[in-house]
Design an enzyme around this catalytic site. Sequence first.
Site, mmCIF file in Angstrom:
data_model
loop_
_atom_site.group_PDB
_atom_site.id
_atom_site.type_symbol
_atom_site.label_atom_id
_atom_site.label_comp_id
_atom_site.label_asym_id
_atom_site.label_seq_id
_atom_site.Cartn_x
_atom_site.Cartn_y
_atom_site.Cartn_z
ATOM 1 N N LYS A 169 39.685 36.741 42.414
ATOM 2 C CA LYS A 169 39.511 37.866 43.342
ATOM 3 C C LYS A 169 38.263 38.664 42.998
ATOM 4 C CE LYS A 169 44.441 38.706 44.164
ATOM 5 N NZ LYS A 169 45.558 39.508 43.626
ATOM 6 N N ASN A 210 42.411 52.950 37.949
ATOM 7 C CA ASN A 210 42.810 51.830 38.800
ATOM 8 C C ASN A 210 43.700 52.242 39.963
ATOM 9 O OD1 ASN A 210 44.548 52.220 36.368
ATOM 10 N ND2 ASN A 210 45.912 50.899 37.558
ATOM 11 N N THR A 245 57.396 54.251 48.028
ATOM 12 C CA THR A 245 58.081 54.647 46.786
ATOM 13 C C THR A 245 57.517 53.958 45.545
ATOM 14 O OG1 THR A 245 59.724 52.906 47.116
ATOM 15 C CG2 THR A 245 60.256 55.097 47.980
ATOM 16 N N HIS A 288 41.046 51.151 34.136
ATOM 17 C CA HIS A 288 40.566 49.809 33.806
ATOM 18 C C HIS A 288 39.170 49.952 33.189
ATOM 19 C CE1 HIS A 288 44.024 48.322 35.697
ATOM 20 N NE2 HIS A 288 43.531 47.634 36.697
ATOM 21 N N SER A 306 61.595 49.700 51.469
ATOM 22 C CA SER A 306 62.520 48.577 51.643
ATOM 23 C C SER A 306 63.796 49.033 52.372
ATOM 24 C CB SER A 306 62.915 48.028 50.285
ATOM 25 O OG SER A 306 63.652 49.016 49.602
ATOM 26 N N CYS A 359 41.674 46.402 42.200
ATOM 27 C CA CYS A 359 41.320 47.542 41.349
ATOM 28 C C CYS A 359 40.241 47.204 40.328
ATOM 29 C CB CYS A 359 42.561 48.098 40.654
ATOM 30 S SG CYS A 359 43.580 46.850 39.848
ATOM 31 N N GLY A 378 48.394 48.916 36.716
ATOM 32 C CA GLY A 378 47.820 47.961 37.670
ATOM 33 C C GLY A 378 48.800 46.898 38.128
#
Lengths: 349, 349, 349, 349
Positions: free
Chosen positions: D204, D326, D13, D241, D38, D148, D179
Amino acid sequence: MQSKIRVGILAATGTIGQRFVELLANHPKFEISALAASTNSAGKTYREACRWQISNGPPSQVADMLISECKPDLDCELIFSALPTDQAREREPEFASAGYKLFTNASPYRMRDDVPLLIPEVNPDHLKLLPAQQTFSSGGFIVANPNCSASVVVIALAPLHAAFGVKAVIVNTMQSVSGAGYPGVPSLDSLDNVIPYIPGEEEKMADETRKMLGRFTDGHLHKAPLKFSAHCNRVPSRDGHLETVSVAFEKSVSVDEITAVWEAWYPEPQQLDLPTAPHQVVSVRKEVDRPQTRLDRDTGNGMTVTVGRLRSCEVLEYKFVALAHNALRGAAGGSVLNAELALAKGYLQ
Amino acid sequence: MQSKIRVGILAATGTIGQRFVELLANHPKFEISALAASTNSAGKTYREACRWQISNGPPSQVADMLISECKPDLDCELIFSALPTDQAREREPEFASAGYKLFTNASPYRMRDDVPLLIPEVNPDHLKLLPAQQTFSSGGFIVANPNCSASVVVIALAPLHAAFGVKAVIVNTMQSVSGAGYPGVPSLDSLDNVIPYIPGEEEKMADETRKMLGRFTDGHLHKAPLKFSAHCNRVPSRDGHLETVSVAFEKSVSVDEITAVWEAWYPEPQQLDLPTAPHQVVSVRKEVDRPQTRLDRDTGNGMTVTVGRLRSCEVLEYKFVALAHNALRGAAGGSVLNAELALAKGYLQ
Amino acid sequence: MQSKIRVGILAATGTIGQRFVELLANHPKFEISALAASTNSAGKTYREACRWQISNGPPSQVADMLISECKPDLDCELIFSALPTDQAREREPEFASAGYKLFTNASPYRMRDDVPLLIPEVNPDHLKLLPAQQTFSSGGFIVANPNCSASVVVIALAPLHAAFGVKAVIVNTMQSVSGAGYPGVPSLDSLDNVIPYIPGEEEKMADETRKMLGRFTDGHLHKAPLKFSAHCNRVPSRDGHLETVSVAFEKSVSVDEITAVWEAWYPEPQQLDLPTAPHQVVSVRKEVDRPQTRLDRDTGNGMTVTVGRLRSCEVLEYKFVALAHNALRGAAGGSVLNAELALAKGYLQ
Amino acid sequence: MQSKIRVGILAATGTIGQRFVELLANHPKFEISALAASTNSAGKTYREACRWQISNGPPSQVADMLISECKPDLDCELIFSALPTDQAREREPEFASAGYKLFTNASPYRMRDDVPLLIPEVNPDHLKLLPAQQTFSSGGFIVANPNCSASVVVIALAPLHAAFGVKAVIVNTMQSVSGAGYPGVPSLDSLDNVIPYIPGEEEKMADETRKMLGRFTDGHLHKAPLKFSAHCNRVPSRDGHLETVSVAFEKSVSVDEITAVWEAWYPEPQQLDLPTAPHQVVSVRKEVDRPQTRLDRDTGNGMTVTVGRLRSCEVLEYKFVALAHNALRGAAGGSVLNAELALAKGYLQ
């Protein structure tokens, strides 16, 4: 020199709490002696606990003050509350019972019969409701300021209502994202979008307007019998609620007469020269494209309501545009002005 | 297989001109044979002359087509005009006189007695005004589509007007920046701002609504006698005009009846399955916070009007929210649909 | 009390012209005696001619002043120029020849050998170039301030260059829309977009940086021999240019040493207490996510450069973020500070 | 006809979960048979549980599907995971242990020695790491797609690295708010602002780039020994991006050679005609001001990386601009393409 009244701020780190801090840091009558926030923040300095949103950082007077928990043992006489609805409902009566004079921006007690829903320029005599509050004899009471979007239209209409009698109003709001607090509206919901719904807002605007424009006579508040219909929308601006208004009056009236009433309005807070009262309550712009949110929201330090584009409405009688700063006139500034009026009227002794 | 009708686009490089190109590049009935723009652009390829604003670049079919000047010697039978007002006033009659069938998004001739101001779902019979045009016998004529903000409310009201009679309307628009074309609204005016004024827009909405909801009888168009009042605002969204509407009807009516009329509406363009006609003219959303500009503007390829939040209005009778894509349903898409209806009705022979 | 120096403003109604008016309306040394703008505006009052973009309307001192044409017969000694490039190229020498002391924000003469390209904190001794200007003996001269995006990085680098020698710089700008003036960037180009190109900006940044960080010795200016590469981008913010910087130094140096140099920097304008000089030239933020455009652009009344996130760069040696207000430090404020320095140094007699 | 592979989506979702649904609703090889979210959402239909952010509502195929809890008993063979970091760390190994083939957008296992960090055009042979995973014999494994912002620069650099050897890179990102997921970035933080910090992002980008550009030889992955330095920023755009890149190569090379390599690149996914592979991996724009976030993010259905402005860099050797969507190439689209490659290579039997 008289010493200042010591004040506390509930939910001091939030969007409206920060505005309270901004307005009270150098106030001539009040000094901040307590800052309360969530258990998470308690024990930290204000600087640490607060993600300050306004330019230039938190005022140096409070930056290193320690945050307390929101319990009725704060070192102050007077409380400004920026609590969220649920907490306000529970906590505010505890503070009033403990003898604190509480000025709140929260909604739960606005419509209670014995709570003044106050805009000092509009209904200063509603303070006379205070003695009816159960806690009044012990010194504690609650005074509320209205919803931010109600403030704008009520201030614009109040002098017209006094002069001509407002019969019916249709208002459409275009409200800024700061009205929803922080974190509030996600960017993904606001960027390149309009949301035509704000929970509970339309009902609040109608109810609160009728209460504030009501008359206090015979020891009772009689709500104004006007018809009121609101369309509330969230738009991608930061601060300032712009509202378009169509209105019908009891009496026949001209554009010039309406303008004259706005421009001549000089009510009690201005006469008393209250510190937060703007020089002009209502500023009338003559340009075809004003007020605009960004250009006019800071007029009168954010306490003036700017109106413009008054012209006839084919369906009701007249239409115009009104704007005010939602976080200042519509929230923290309104509450501080309420306390200033209460002080001037002898309610803070 | 029948060959396609050759069409030209005036002001093909602008914001609405690009939408015409997008819609006509793969159209089953029409093919682009001429692109006209300013003297500056004439002689260049479309790719060179055009600052394409839509994703993915100009369609390959037209990218290398040469731009012509805006003179009535274009190689086509039918013209779509996205000319700015002043040029439209001067040039469009020249094209009609030269025998071109002209479908225009421009405003100068919308209110002329013999020009159909057309939304195919709303007033298809207004095409019967065409024979009254002086140029009709020579093959040329003008059909106009309405102002983008009028489209939204008129489509939402049309089936209700037919069923219950609309008596009075107050509408507040929140219009996207693409409605002002390119370069249009400066960033400094739109970022973090709302402008409560769009020149001429409020008058156009009222006049055009009364014309479009009028009835063609006895060879004449009788405007609808309803009261109409508009507040027009520019907000910082890119595409899509969101409008809040308060309305009073001639007949007493319920929420369910209104909803039923919207959902049952299946007018001529849908029955005829015109290529640009959306499956649903009006889409009724049940969520409390819909339509929203960004989420719903592309419904039905930008040709559906999405409505929601139908509820009673204390001042008039009902209020609701309506939305459509201003550059598609409100401009180029509306004009293309007009031409499709004219074709289906035999006006393009 | 010494009388104030009478100053004129060229292109007084534009985005930067308005900032000059804002800064000079209550200046302790200068008073506005002439406002010049296009032929269109000449003869109107400033209030009529100007679409004021800053909160609260034009200052009352100038609102009713009449606009003159941009000719060298203005009633003033000193000129601040916000002219667009083409007009600046033609007109500014006329003013200097006529004996006016001209402080310009325009680009045409920035790189001329005899024109000081001045940031008072960075290269005050470049004023010594003035006597080389042909018009100097008659009293007239030109002093330029740099491009708004060059200001940010040059101020951040200047004390580091003095201490450690800057060898190479890669800078990426994220520039606000006000940098392009008014009407400037169309909303359709800025909303939900980034434009990775600003005409001429990358070259200006490199050339101007080398000139400003150059040394004036033996009567000549020797440009700094550093390598400089810029990526310039327009982002959807209103005011404030945020820049990320990677840098290599001649000497080996630590994070603490760099920070110490920034914090200890207290150059001549601060020592002289010039009216527009900020208390802190460079403000070093310790938070991981600062400076941010909206939160920090107004630091030091828009004259401070805020830096943060100093950390090592794997490719060069260090990297950090820098921010300043493009219309204040980067344009009008920079120019006013230049004139204040010239006054303090005796160049305005 | 071969039956489709049944797939499940974790965190279906959320912002990226919705993109998975969009891409898989009509996929030729995969069909959605399970949606997990969840505990709150479990048991509701997708329509009820999901605040759909993309135009036109959730696809009808899944709108009424019931949401399951995120436990390894889903009715599917293959899993796409959009789990947030903490949940991914805990849950993803459970799914792999239970025999599910898991393609994840989450970060916890990207840098694990036995997990392929995969972009099919860049390092398809890294799939050979899979047999080293402990769960591989039981059928379960984890394949990750990169961050991304790393996707954009790695795809732009990959063919250049193969041809010329990348030695050093400085990249500055301007990343859209999507993002950060939903609710993600508050409007008050993004409107009229740039935030020069995204937690963990710079590290990252460096680590993941070296892993993806590394070579698989002798049964081991040897990271690329290039120097990499990132500046990561959040700007007020919705999707896409945009990154500026300065780069130095091992070999001497010309602008034309770089362009030729980009344009000639036709790697395995394109040769295999994988369903989600764009026709062009890298699209080279010649205009001075492209790519732009809004205009180019949807190129190749959001799977193409658009580059432009290739020119020399005075500090490193070349600089250019790169852009990708992204949420598509940089997240859900990347993951789906990974699964398509794994299928084509026989890893899904």
